[in-house]
Design a protein around this motif. Structure first.
Motif, PDB file in Angstrom:
ATOM      1  N   GLY A   1      -9.816  19.940   5.093  1.00  0.00           N
ATOM      2  CA  GLY A   1      -9.114  21.185   5.986  1.00  0.00           C
ATOM      3  C   GLY A   1      -7.849  20.542   6.498  1.00  0.00           C
ATOM      4  O   GLY A   1      -7.461  19.393   6.280  1.00  0.00           O
ATOM      5  N   GLY A   2      -7.016  21.708   6.773  1.00  0.00           N
ATOM      6  CA  GLY A   2      -5.360  21.078   7.156  1.00  0.00           C
ATOM      7  C   GLY A   2      -5.385  20.037   7.982  1.00  0.00           C
ATOM      8  O   GLY A   2      -4.959  19.069   8.709  1.00  0.00           O
ATOM      9  N   VAL A   3      -5.917  20.773   9.867  1.00  0.00           N
ATOM     10  CA  VAL A   3      -6.038  20.108  10.368  1.00  0.00           C
ATOM     11  C   VAL A   3      -6.689  18.629   9.944  1.00  0.00           C
ATOM     12  O   VAL A   3      -5.990  17.480  11.215  1.00  0.00           O
ATOM     13  N   ASN A   4      -7.610  18.632   9.944  1.00  0.00           N
ATOM     14  CA  ASN A   4      -8.578  17.556   9.003  1.00  0.00           C
ATOM     15  C   ASN A   4      -8.161  16.740   8.919  1.00  0.00           C
ATOM     16  O   ASN A   4      -8.027  14.900   8.493  1.00  0.00           O
ATOM     17  N   SER A   5      -7.455  17.017   7.583  1.00  0.00           N
ATOM     18  CA  SER A   5      -6.220  16.003   6.450  1.00  0.00           C
ATOM     19  C   SER A   5      -5.576  15.408   7.324  1.00  0.00           C
ATOM     20  O   SER A   5      -5.400  13.765   7.049  1.00  0.00           O
ATOM     21  N   ALA A   6      -5.004  16.554   8.660  1.00  0.00           N
ATOM     22  CA  ALA A   6      -3.911  15.052   8.807  1.00  0.00           C
ATOM     23  C   ALA A   6      -3.819  15.081  10.281  1.00  0.00           C
ATOM     24  O   ALA A   6      -3.356  13.286  10.502  1.00  0.00           O
ATOM     25  N   LEU A   7      -5.625  14.229  10.812  1.00  0.00           N
ATOM     26  CA  LEU A   7      -5.402  14.088  11.526  1.00  0.00           C
ATOM     27  C   LEU A   7      -6.450  12.202  11.056  1.00  0.00           C
ATOM     28  O   LEU A   7      -5.673  11.681  11.616  1.00  0.00           O
ATOM     29  N   ILE A   8      -6.605  12.535   9.796  1.00  0.00           N
ATOM     30  CA  ILE A   8      -7.365  11.178   9.077  1.00  0.00           C
ATOM     31  C   ILE A   8      -5.631  10.622   8.663  1.00  0.00           C
ATOM     32  O   ILE A   8      -5.708   9.481   8.974  1.00  0.00           O
ATOM     33  N   ARG A   9      -4.681  10.980   8.073  1.00  0.00           N
ATOM     34  CA  ARG A   9      -3.686  10.128   7.944  1.00  0.00           C
ATOM     35  C   ARG A   9      -3.154   9.966   8.863  1.00  0.00           C
ATOM     36  O   ARG A   9      -2.780   8.850   9.411  1.00  0.00           O
ATOM     37  N   MET A  10      -2.562  10.638   9.881  1.00  0.00           N
ATOM     38  CA  MET A  10      -1.771  10.059  11.066  1.00  0.00           C
ATOM     39  C   MET A  10      -3.015   9.253  11.939  1.00  0.00           C
ATOM     40  O   MET A  10      -2.138   7.868  12.250  1.00  0.00           O
ATOM     41  N   ALA A  11      -4.279   9.041  12.011  1.00  0.00           N
ATOM     42  CA  ALA A  11      -5.008   8.607  12.405  1.00  0.00           C
ATOM     43  C   ALA A  11      -4.983   7.362  11.659  1.00  0.00           C
ATOM     44  O   ALA A  11      -5.218   6.014  12.740  1.00  0.00           O
ATOM     45  N   SER A  12      -6.058   7.354  10.930  1.00  0.00           N
ATOM     46  CA  SER A  12      -5.854   5.975  10.259  1.00  0.00           C
ATOM     47  C   SER A  12      -3.793   4.605   9.614  1.00  0.00           C
ATOM     48  O   SER A  12      -3.923   4.036  10.151  1.00  0.00           O
TER      49      SER A  12
ATOM     50  N   GLY B   1       0.724  35.151   7.989  1.00  0.00           N
ATOM     51  CA  GLY B   1       1.640  33.558   7.621  1.00  0.00           C
ATOM     52  C   GLY B   1       2.239  32.967   9.614  1.00  0.00           C
ATOM     53  O   GLY B   1       2.702  34.016  10.349  1.00  0.00           O
ATOM     54  N   SER B   2       2.070  31.876   9.682  1.00  0.00           N
ATOM     55  CA  SER B   2       2.951  31.545  10.765  1.00  0.00           C
ATOM     56  C   SER B   2       3.547  29.912  10.718  1.00  0.00           C
ATOM     57  O   SER B   2       4.636  29.753  11.719  1.00  0.00           O
ATOM     58  N   ASP B   3       3.504  29.409   9.672  1.00  0.00           N
ATOM     59  CA  ASP B   3       4.430  28.595   9.066  1.00  0.00           C
ATOM     60  C   ASP B   3       5.429  28.496   8.300  1.00  0.00           C
ATOM     61  O   ASP B   3       5.243  29.200   7.084  1.00  0.00           O
ATOM     62  N   ALA B   4       6.579  27.784   8.879  1.00  0.00           N
ATOM     63  CA  ALA B   4       8.010  27.900   7.411  1.00  0.00           C
ATOM     64  C   ALA B   4       8.491  27.222   8.000  1.00  0.00           C
ATOM     65  O   ALA B   4       9.016  26.297   9.255  1.00  0.00           O
ATOM     66  N   ALA B   5       9.475  26.841   6.710  1.00  0.00           N
ATOM     67  CA  ALA B   5      10.689  25.447   6.696  1.00  0.00           C
ATOM     68  C   ALA B   5      11.570  26.420   5.796  1.00  0.00           C
ATOM     69  O   ALA B   5      11.354  27.723   4.726  1.00  0.00           O
ATOM     70  N   GLY B   6      12.700  26.658   6.484  1.00  0.00           N
ATOM     71  CA  GLY B   6      14.069  27.188   6.072  1.00  0.00           C
ATOM     72  C   GLY B   6      14.939  27.003   6.386  1.00  0.00           C
ATOM     73  O   GLY B   6      15.750  25.863   6.987  1.00  0.00           O
ATOM     74  N   VAL B   7      16.288  27.698   6.017  1.00  0.00           N
ATOM     75  CA  VAL B   7      18.103  27.592   6.260  1.00  0.00           C
ATOM     76  C   VAL B   7      17.794  28.613   7.197  1.00  0.00           C
ATOM     77  O   VAL B   7      17.238  30.391   7.224  1.00  0.00           O
TER      78      VAL B   7
ATOM     79  N   CYS C   1       4.583  22.666   6.128  1.00  0.00           N
ATOM     80  CA  CYS C   1       3.178  22.303   6.443  1.00  0.00           C
ATOM     81  C   CYS C   1       2.896  21.872   8.062  1.00  0.00           C
ATOM     82  O   CYS C   1       0.906  21.842   9.084  1.00  0.00           O
ATOM     83  N   LEU C   2       3.893  21.572   8.940  1.00  0.00           N
ATOM     84  CA  LEU C   2       3.478  21.165  10.213  1.00  0.00           C
ATOM     85  C   LEU C   2       3.006  21.669  11.606  1.00  0.00           C
ATOM     86  O   LEU C   2       2.768  21.495  12.247  1.00  0.00           O
ATOM     87  N   PRO C   3       3.856  23.225  11.332  1.00  0.00           N
ATOM     88  CA  PRO C   3       3.531  23.715  12.362  1.00  0.00           C
ATOM     89  C   PRO C   3       2.184  24.199  12.705  1.00  0.00           C
ATOM     90  O   PRO C   3       2.248  24.188  14.354  1.00  0.00           O
ATOM     91  N   THR C   4       1.301  24.236  12.441  1.00  0.00           N
ATOM     92  CA  THR C   4      -0.020  25.189  13.013  1.00  0.00           C
ATOM     93  C   THR C   4      -0.962  23.313  12.854  1.00  0.00           C
ATOM     94  O   THR C   4      -1.124  22.609  13.444  1.00  0.00           O
ATOM     95  N   ALA C   5      -1.485  23.388  11.507  1.00  0.00           N
ATOM     96  CA  ALA C   5      -2.605  22.705  11.051  1.00  0.00           C
ATOM     97  C   ALA C   5      -1.880  21.042  11.729  1.00  0.00           C
ATOM     98  O   ALA C   5      -2.697  20.437  12.234  1.00  0.00           O
TER      99      ALA C   5
ATOM    100  N   ALA D   1       9.763  27.488   2.458  1.00  0.00           N
ATOM    101  CA  ALA D   1       8.292  27.140   1.726  1.00  0.00           C
ATOM    102  C   ALA D   1       7.718  27.964   3.049  1.00  0.00           C
ATOM    103  O   ALA D   1       7.740  27.941   3.803  1.00  0.00           O
ATOM    104  N   ALA D   2       6.582  27.769   2.472  1.00  0.00           N
ATOM    105  CA  ALA D   2       5.470  28.520   3.919  1.00  0.00           C
ATOM    106  C   ALA D   2       4.075  28.169   3.348  1.00  0.00           C
ATOM    107  O   ALA D   2       3.881  28.069   2.101  1.00  0.00           O
ATOM    108  N   ALA D   3       3.470  27.654   4.650  1.00  0.00           N
ATOM    109  CA  ALA D   3       1.962  27.112   4.365  1.00  0.00           C
ATOM    110  C   ALA D   3       0.858  28.497   5.219  1.00  0.00           C
ATOM    111  O   ALA D   3       1.477  28.696   5.582  1.00  0.00           O
ATOM    112  N   LEU D   4       0.211  28.021   4.314  1.00  0.00           N
ATOM    113  CA  LEU D   4      -1.391  28.963   4.171  1.00  0.00           C
ATOM    114  C   LEU D   4      -1.968  29.129   5.447  1.00  0.00           C
ATOM    115  O   LEU D   4      -1.987  27.111   5.265  1.00  0.00           O
ATOM    116  N   ASN D   5      -2.817  29.422   6.234  1.00  0.00           N
ATOM    117  CA  ASN D   5      -3.402  28.875   7.325  1.00  0.00           C
ATOM    118  C   ASN D   5      -4.977  29.563   7.714  1.00  0.00           C
ATOM    119  O   ASN D   5      -4.884  30.598   7.174  1.00  0.00           O
TER     120      ASN D   5
END
Length: 321
Positions: free
Chosen positions: A166-177, A65-71, A135-139, A39-43
């Motif tokens: 946005g990706g960064v802001n969604s992450a901030l909201i979820r982690m901060a709350s 692309g800069s984000d990915a998870a795999g084997v 989704c984790l490596p950039t945003a 899987a790879a995520a868009l930024n």
């Protein structure tokens, strides 16, 4: 292998320079390895690359692309850290002045396979799906450093996130709350404001609207359009943490307000490999997960790019291989 490449630079219509097709398999050099992408995520970085920011015509075609998870080649499930730094620099790679992201100098992650330095792989916790981990490596890593390293918040304090969706802001909201902070958010539409509240925001407001209290920290990725509002929302001694300036980078500084109220402006960029591993473990243990707007097959990448260009997202676009 199937890959998504920047074939042309187009400043006005970035996705016009996008191509989906076959590319040669990567040939990793010494100290590098190959990851089979699951899987790879868009930024937004990918959109800027298609506009020619950080990527020149002479470098094309470039796999995006800069984000990915795999084997990896040993069969281990891994997350790719996208910052390529000098291993001999002796510093966190995000502080290396010669650093680059995957897809700037080296081909990126929107492909069936990607070559990366062996040191850039961190274990994927089994609790996370490949889509979530991608989704984790950039945003999300950017948000993690902003929130837990740069902001200097105390438990229970109030903060403002400028912009919902946005990706960064969604992450901030979820982690901060989840961490117990009182999270205020601004959003341009009622849909995005409601989405922010679903992520855990305490309250959501229109851009520029007055908050019910002054906050300790403002997270501002917008820049010029929100800067004055960000300054006015801070309590004395408060801080702005910024990682971008999507609306422009030349707002009035309002230095009188900065020094009279003893405000601080803190920059933040990405995060280290160690922080990426900490972030993955945080998500695994806390149950916090990235907000995913849509999951598409890699072959349908143009649909995801078009949605990001048009601002029709709340959370991340993920491509599966």
């Amino acid at each position: 292998m199937l890959a998504i490449t920047a074939a042309r630079i187009d400043k006005d219509t970035p996705s016009a320079g996008l191509e989906v097709g076959d590319r040669p398999d990567p040939a990793p050099g010494e100290g590098w390895t190959t990851v089979h992408v699951r899987a790879a995520a868009l930024n937004h970085h990918d959109i800027w690359s298609l506009r020619g920011v950080g990527l020149s015509q002479e470098q094309l075609p470039m796999v995006l692309g800069s984000d990915a998870a795999g084997v990896d080649e040993e069969g281990r499930e891994v997350i790719v850290h996208s910052v390529i730094g000098d291993p001999n620099a002796g510093v966190d790679e995000s502080y290396d002045p010669k650093r680059s992201l995957l897809s700037e100098v080296h081909n990126g992650t929107l492909a069936e396979k990607v070559a990366v330095p062996q040191r850039n792989l961190v274990p994927k916790p089994p609790e996370l799906s490949f889509e979530e981990a991608a989704c984790l490596p950039t945003a999300w890593l950017t948000a993690y450093r902003m929130l837990f390293e740069r902001a200097g918040l105390q438990p229970g304090e109030a903060l403002l996130v400028q912009g919902a969706g946005g990706g960064v802001n969604s992450a901030l909201i979820r982690m901060a709350s989840a961490a117990g902070y009182r999270v205020y958010v601004t959003g341009r539409s009622e849909t995005k404001r409601e989405g922010a509240k679903r992520l855990g925001a305490y309250a959501a407001f229109s851009p520029g609207e007055r908050l019910p209290e002054r906050v300790s920290v403002v997270f501002d990725t917008v820049g010029e359009a929100t800067w004055a509002h960000s300054l006015r929302c801070l309590r004395p001694g408060g801080r702005i943490v910024t990682c971008g300036a999507t609306s422009g980078q030349a707002p009035p500084a309002e230095l009188n307000r900065v020094f009279f109220l003893q405000l601080s402006v803190l920059g933040s960029t990405m995060g280290s490999r160690a922080q990426l591993q900490q972030l993955a473990e945080y998500c695994a243990r806390s149950g916090v997960r990235p907000e995913i707007d849509r999951v598409l097959p890699l072959a349908h990448a143009k649909e995801g790019f078009a949605a990001m260009e048009q601002g029709e997202l709340f959370g991340k676009v993920v491509f599966t291989v």
